[in-house]
Write a protein that holds these residues in place. Sequence first.
Motif, PDB file in Angstrom:
ATOM      1  N   ALA A 163      12.406 -55.760  97.684  1.00 41.95           N
ATOM      2  CA  ALA A 163      12.000 -56.168  99.025  1.00 41.95           C
ATOM      3  C   ALA A 163      11.410 -54.962  99.753  1.00 41.95           C
ATOM      4  CB  ALA A 163      13.192 -56.701  99.802  1.00 41.95           C
ATOM      5  N   ARG A 164      10.661 -55.236 100.784  1.00 41.81           N
ATOM      6  CA  ARG A 164      10.029 -54.160 101.530  1.00 41.81           C
ATOM      7  C   ARG A 164      11.080 -53.227 102.112  1.00 41.81           C
ATOM      8  NH1 ARG A 164       6.474 -54.698 107.037  1.00 41.81           N
ATOM      9  NH2 ARG A 164       6.043 -52.485 107.249  1.00 41.81           N
ATOM     10  N   ASP A 165      12.170 -53.819 102.509  1.00 42.39           N
ATOM     11  CA  ASP A 165      13.259 -53.028 103.089  1.00 42.39           C
ATOM     12  C   ASP A 165      13.726 -51.959 102.109  1.00 42.39           C
ATOM     13  OD1 ASP A 165      15.453 -52.690 105.163  1.00 42.39           O
ATOM     14  OD2 ASP A 165      16.636 -53.127 103.377  1.00 42.39           O
ATOM     15  N   THR A 166      13.811 -52.335 100.866  1.00 38.11           N
ATOM     16  CA  THR A 166      14.261 -51.401  99.836  1.00 38.11           C
ATOM     17  C   THR A 166      13.227 -50.295  99.613  1.00 38.11           C
ATOM     18  OG1 THR A 166      15.444 -53.203  98.745  1.00 38.11           O
ATOM     19  CG2 THR A 166      15.025 -51.230  97.440  1.00 38.11           C
ATOM     20  N   ALA A 167      11.965 -50.690  99.602  1.00 38.37           N
ATOM     21  CA  ALA A 167      10.904 -49.700  99.426  1.00 38.37           C
ATOM     22  C   ALA A 167      10.930 -48.724 100.608  1.00 38.37           C
ATOM     23  CB  ALA A 167       9.551 -50.409  99.340  1.00 38.37           C
ATOM     24  N   ARG A 168      11.133 -49.267 101.776  1.00 35.85           N
ATOM     25  CA  ARG A 168      11.158 -48.433 102.976  1.00 35.85           C
ATOM     26  C   ARG A 168      12.317 -47.434 102.921  1.00 35.85           C
ATOM     27  NH1 ARG A 168       9.116 -48.758 107.331  1.00 35.85           N
ATOM     28  NH2 ARG A 168      10.962 -48.590 108.618  1.00 35.85           N
ATOM     29  N   ARG A 169      13.437 -47.878 102.414  1.00 39.15           N
ATOM     30  CA  ARG A 169      14.595 -46.990 102.313  1.00 39.15           C
ATOM     31  C   ARG A 169      14.282 -45.828 101.368  1.00 39.15           C
ATOM     32  NH1 ARG A 169      19.698 -49.026 103.870  1.00 39.15           N
ATOM     33  NH2 ARG A 169      19.573 -51.128 104.698  1.00 39.15           N
ATOM     34  N   ALA A 170      13.601 -46.127 100.297  1.00 37.88           N
ATOM     35  CA  ALA A 170      13.268 -45.083  99.333  1.00 37.88           C
ATOM     36  C   ALA A 170      12.364 -44.038  99.988  1.00 37.88           C
ATOM     37  CB  ALA A 170      12.562 -45.708  98.125  1.00 37.88           C
ATOM     38  N   VAL A 171      11.377 -44.502 100.689  1.00 42.45           N
ATOM     39  CA  VAL A 171      10.449 -43.578 101.355  1.00 42.45           C
ATOM     40  C   VAL A 171      11.179 -42.782 102.436  1.00 42.45           C
ATOM     41  CG1 VAL A 171       8.379 -43.397 102.782  1.00 42.45           C
ATOM     42  CG2 VAL A 171       8.461 -45.046 100.892  1.00 42.45           C
ATOM     43  N   ARG A 172      12.051 -43.452 103.143  1.00 41.68           N
ATOM     44  CA  ARG A 172      12.793 -42.769 104.200  1.00 41.68           C
ATOM     45  C   ARG A 172      13.619 -41.626 103.612  1.00 41.68           C
ATOM     46  NH1 ARG A 172      17.475 -45.979 107.147  1.00 41.68           N
ATOM     47  NH2 ARG A 172      18.375 -45.587 105.095  1.00 41.68           N
ATOM     48  N   GLN A 173      14.217 -41.891 102.455  1.00 41.90           N
ATOM     49  CA  GLN A 173      15.030 -40.855 101.833  1.00 41.90           C
ATOM     50  C   GLN A 173      14.167 -39.667 101.393  1.00 41.90           C
ATOM     51  OE1 GLN A 173      17.339 -41.374  97.941  1.00 41.90           O
ATOM     52  NE2 GLN A 173      18.963 -41.025  99.418  1.00 41.90           N
ATOM     53  N   LEU A 174      13.017 -39.969 100.861  1.00 45.10           N
ATOM     54  CA  LEU A 174      12.114 -38.894 100.427  1.00 45.10           C
ATOM     55  C   LEU A 174      11.730 -38.038 101.631  1.00 45.10           C
ATOM     56  CD1 LEU A 174       9.744 -40.906  98.077  1.00 45.10           C
ATOM     57  CD2 LEU A 174      11.482 -39.254  97.397  1.00 45.10           C
ATOM     58  N   ARG A 175      11.554 -38.706 102.758  1.00 43.16           N
ATOM     59  CA  ARG A 175      11.159 -38.012 103.985  1.00 43.16           C
ATOM     60  C   ARG A 175      12.316 -37.122 104.450  1.00 43.16           C
ATOM     61  NH1 ARG A 175       8.623 -42.237 106.389  1.00 43.16           N
ATOM     62  NH2 ARG A 175      10.641 -43.010 107.060  1.00 43.16           N
ATOM     63  N   GLU A 176      13.508 -37.669 104.397  1.00 41.57           N
ATOM     64  CA  GLU A 176      14.684 -36.909 104.834  1.00 41.57           C
ATOM     65  C   GLU A 176      14.941 -35.710 103.920  1.00 41.57           C
ATOM     66  OE1 GLU A 176      17.164 -40.646 106.849  1.00 41.57           O
ATOM     67  OE2 GLU A 176      17.698 -39.924 104.855  1.00 41.57           O
ATOM     68  N   LEU A 177      14.538 -35.861 102.671  1.00 45.03           N
ATOM     69  CA  LEU A 177      14.739 -34.768 101.725  1.00 45.03           C
ATOM     70  C   LEU A 177      13.590 -33.761 101.785  1.00 45.03           C
ATOM     71  CD1 LEU A 177      16.082 -36.761  98.634  1.00 45.03           C
ATOM     72  CD2 LEU A 177      17.377 -35.279 100.179  1.00 45.03           C
ATOM     73  N   GLY A 178      12.584 -34.090 102.586  1.00 44.36           N
ATOM     74  CA  GLY A 178      11.477 -33.157 102.745  1.00 44.36           C
ATOM     75  C   GLY A 178      10.395 -33.247 101.680  1.00 44.36           C
ATOM     76  N   TYR A 179      10.462 -34.249 100.827  1.00 43.38           N
ATOM     77  CA  TYR A 179       9.472 -34.364  99.771  1.00 43.38           C
ATOM     78  C   TYR A 179       8.149 -34.916 100.272  1.00 43.38           C
ATOM     79  CZ  TYR A 179      12.800 -33.306  96.047  1.00 43.38           C
ATOM     80  OH  TYR A 179      13.690 -32.676  95.232  1.00 43.38           O
ATOM     81  N   VAL A 180       8.237 -35.689 101.336  1.00 46.48           N
ATOM     82  CA  VAL A 180       7.010 -36.299 101.869  1.00 46.48           C
ATOM     83  C   VAL A 180       7.011 -36.277 103.396  1.00 46.48           C
ATOM     84  CG1 VAL A 180       6.896 -37.868  99.896  1.00 46.48           C
ATOM     85  CG2 VAL A 180       8.020 -38.602 102.021  1.00 46.48           C
ATOM     86  N   TYR A 181       5.839 -36.521 103.948  1.00 42.49           N
ATOM     87  CA  TYR A 181       5.724 -36.624 105.400  1.00 42.49           C
ATOM     88  C   TYR A 181       4.877 -37.855 105.677  1.00 42.49           C
ATOM     89  CZ  TYR A 181       1.086 -34.511 104.621  1.00 42.49           C
ATOM     90  OH  TYR A 181      -0.172 -34.231 104.165  1.00 42.49           O
TER      91      TYR A 181
END
Lengths: 88, 88
Positions: B49-67
């Motif tokens: 679901a989109r929610d799950t995809a969003r969570r993955a991206v959010r985590q990457l952002r929190e870890l500093g891998y992406v902006y």
Amino acid sequence: MAPAIDYDSPTPPYQQIAAEIIRDIESGTLAVDRPIPSESALVQRWGVARDTARRAVRQLRELGYVYTVPQRGTYVTDQTAEDDQGDA
Amino acid sequence: MAPAIDYDSPTPPYQQIAAEIIRDIESGTLAVDRPIPSESALVQRWGVARDTARRAVRQLRELGYVYTVPQRGTYVTDQTAEDDQGDA
DNA sequence: TAAGATTTGTGCGTATGTATT
DNA sequence: TAATACATACGCACAAATCTT
């Protein structure tokens, strides 16, 4: 004529819109190869968000009722020319 | 290449997706300042679901891998330019 | 050639409701 | 209760192609 969305119904808004368009197609109100209302038109006609209108159109496409030409519009499918929709 | 979600794993789907993207970043498959797959792409790619995809991206952002650039996309961070990720 | 409107495509931010664990 | 996941819905913005003027 122009029913409104029934938010008390278990049927989600996008399906209610799709159902209405299907009725218009089957009644001939929307003729083959003629465009169905644009997303913007559906938004105004039903008072819903574009996302909802898009879902309705997507469902119609998945059901084989319409076909979309990018940047042009979405048109009524010629059911008699279909050969992989399975229920003709 | 393209593993699927392991629903038997104790690791939640969004973390599995994030881990896969991190591997792509660290291997260079996803280059600095290049966009990572869109939410829609992740939804289709992983069947979540989109929610799950969003969570993955959010985590990457929190870890500093992406902006993320609002309304544009999410891009790979230049790790060498970071100064508050702590483990460079 | 250029501007403007229209339409679909895409992407993100947010919220609600339901179900499961 | 909380976290996770899925489905749905609303809002906003920009891109690309098409069509008209």
